[in-house]
Structure formats: C-alpha cells, structure tokens
Design an enzyme around this catalytic site. Structure first.
Site, short mmCIF file in Angstrom:
data_model
loop_
_atom_site.label_atom_id
_atom_site.label_comp_id
_atom_site.label_asym_id
_atom_site.label_seq_id
_atom_site.Cartn_x
_atom_site.Cartn_y
_atom_site.Cartn_z
N GLU A 1 8.59 2.06 -54.13
CA GLU A 1 7.82 2.63 -53.19
C GLU A 1 7.80 4.28 -53.68
O GLU A 1 7.12 4.94 -53.10
CB GLU A 1 8.28 2.71 -51.85
CG GLU A 1 7.95 1.38 -51.03
CD GLU A 1 8.69 1.21 -49.63
OE1 GLU A 1 9.67 2.02 -49.31
OE2 GLU A 1 8.09 0.46 -49.00
N GLU B 1 24.66 -14.11 -59.22
CA GLU B 1 25.46 -12.98 -58.41
C GLU B 1 26.75 -13.20 -58.86
O GLU B 1 27.77 -12.30 -58.79
CB GLU B 1 25.41 -12.89 -57.07
CG GLU B 1 25.89 -13.77 -56.09
CD GLU B 1 25.96 -13.53 -54.53
OE1 GLU B 1 26.89 -13.43 -54.16
OE2 GLU B 1 24.69 -13.48 -54.14
#
Length: 271
Positions: free
Chosen positions: A81, A112
């Site tokens: 953004e 992960e």
C-alpha cells in the site's frame, strides 16, 4: 504459564459454541479493547526503530518485512500500500512471506520451519547495510524469521521485530524488539485476531511516520499519491484548489498534466 506461550495459551472464554451471536461479538470486542494499551506501551521502541530507518532510507536504504502466515501477509499488505499512497517505488518497502507469493493465499507446508530460507530470500534483493529487516511473528519463534534476522544482523544490517510474546527467541536476535503483549486470543491460539490487529497497527505507525519524515506528506495530505482512479484524481484536484486557489477545472488539468499534487506545487512555486 511460561513467558513464551501467551499467544498459544487457553482463551479466557470457554464453551464458545454455546454463546449467542451477540455474546460472541461482545466478547470478541471486549478482548479487542486490550490491543490499544498494549500497542501504546511499544511506542518508545517503534520510535527507536523509525528514527534509525529514516536515516538509512535517506541514503537509499530499504525496509524489509519478513514473516510467515498471517504475520507475513500483514507485512506484504502494508508494503503493497505504500507505492500508491505515497508515490514511491515498490522497492522501498518490501514484504516477504515464507513460501513465496503463493503463500499469500494458501499455506505452504513447512516453509516457516526452514531457518535458512529467510536469509536466502533476502539475498535475492542484494540486501546491504543501508537496509533494515523487521521480522514479524506473533509467537516470536518462527525459524524462517529468526534465521533471516540473525544473518542480517551478523552482516551489519539493522534489525527489528514485531512480536506478541515477551522475551521471545526472535527478540533476542534483533536490535529493536517491539513486543505488543495482547494476551490470550478469544479462540485459543488464533493469532490472526488480537495479535494480528496489533501487528497491523504497528506496521501502520512505522510506514506512515517514515513516509512523513521522508517528505511524502504536505500538511496532512497525501500529495504524492498515484492517480489510479477517479476518487484519487478528485481528491488531488481538491488539494490543489485548497492550496493554490485555482478553479477546479484548472486544478484538474494541472494535476493530470504533472501527475501528482506535489509536482503541481513545485511547478507553481517556481513561477
């Protein structure tokens, strides 16, 4: 309860399936009210991090967010953004997630748990000492994230973290640890809830203050936003009308001609 297990600890509520919808909503809301005080306590650490990142970015440095699951997705959301909001390149704030872009929508098994993979992913960006790496992990014990910040720090790169457990393993390996301790989740272990919300608030604080200090805001206006739709063109036009006193049609024409509010201000200032 050990100090490193708060995010995985039992909810303060039980028999959730027996609650009415109203009871569920009010209980979730009651838990959410614990988030802001927890974030407020981290402001000194956020300040320490931002002030150091500003210095590096002014010299061309970048900010990397790295995480897994919800934490990784939130970092990517925040990074994605920044270009449209502040008119900067998409290489200034970079979000990374264990398992790569496919993991944004669907979990990638065991990604992960690979402690070496995070640093490998960072190296594809030719990371250097002007950059900053911020690891995001509610638990503070994600191997992918810990491995990345450890190697980054060993290579003289500024590191930080956003975690929701105190005294976590991740926090031990960074220069600035931001620990927002929001307590057990409403649904036990569901860190997409309070922990994720706290992370999002902190990410907002970091990048917004960075962009302001880097000159991407004038007054309180997003003068460098990308003109990607009619709403933003109208907003930019109004900024020019308010600041320079032009008629709307002239302001709009100048905005579209120069491509941003800040460039219109620059051109008019030189006249």
């Amino acid at each position: 309860m050990s100090s490193d297990s708060i995010t995985e600890s039992e909810s303060l509520y039980d028999d959730l399936e027996q609650m009415s919808v109203r009871q569920l909503l009010e209980s979730i809301h009651a838990e959410d009210q614990k988030i802001l005080p927890a974030v407020e306590k981290t402001i000194p650490q956020i300040q320490r991090l931002v002030e150091q990142v500003v210095e590096r970015m002014q010299k061309g440095g970048r900010l990397f967010y790295i995480g897994a699951g919800t934490s990784g997705r939130l970092g990517i959301l925040d990074a994605s953004e920044i270009p449209p909001t502040y008119g900067v390149g998409d290489d200034m704030v970079i979000g990374m997630i264990a398992g790569g872009d496919q993991a944004i929508r669907k979990a990638v098994e065991k990604a992960e748990d690979n402690a070496a993979l995070g640093w490998q992913d960072l190296q594809t960006y030719n990371i250097n000492k002007l950059d900053t790496v911020v690891g995001i992990a509610a638990s503070g014990r994600t191997p992918y994230v810990i491995g990345a910040v450890k190697k980054a720090r060993e290579n003289g790169i500024l590191t930080g973290c956003i975690v929701n457990n105190p005294e976590s393993e991740l926090a031990k390996h960074v220069d600035v640890a931001i620990e927002a301790i929001v307590g057990p989740e409403f649904v036990s272990g569901s860190t997409r809830m309070k922990s994720g919300t706290a992370q999002k608030l902190i990410l907002n604080m970091i990048t917004t203050s960075l962009m302001i200090k880097l000159g991407k805001v004038k007054g309180n206006k997003m003068v460098n936003m990308q003109l990607t739709n009619q709403k933003l063109i109208a907003r930019g036009t109004q900024m020019i009308v308010d600041e320079l006193g032009f008629e709307e049609a002239i302001a709009r024409r100048l905005l579209l001609l120069h491509g941003s509010v800040s460039k219109v201000f620059e051109v008019e200032k030189r006249k």
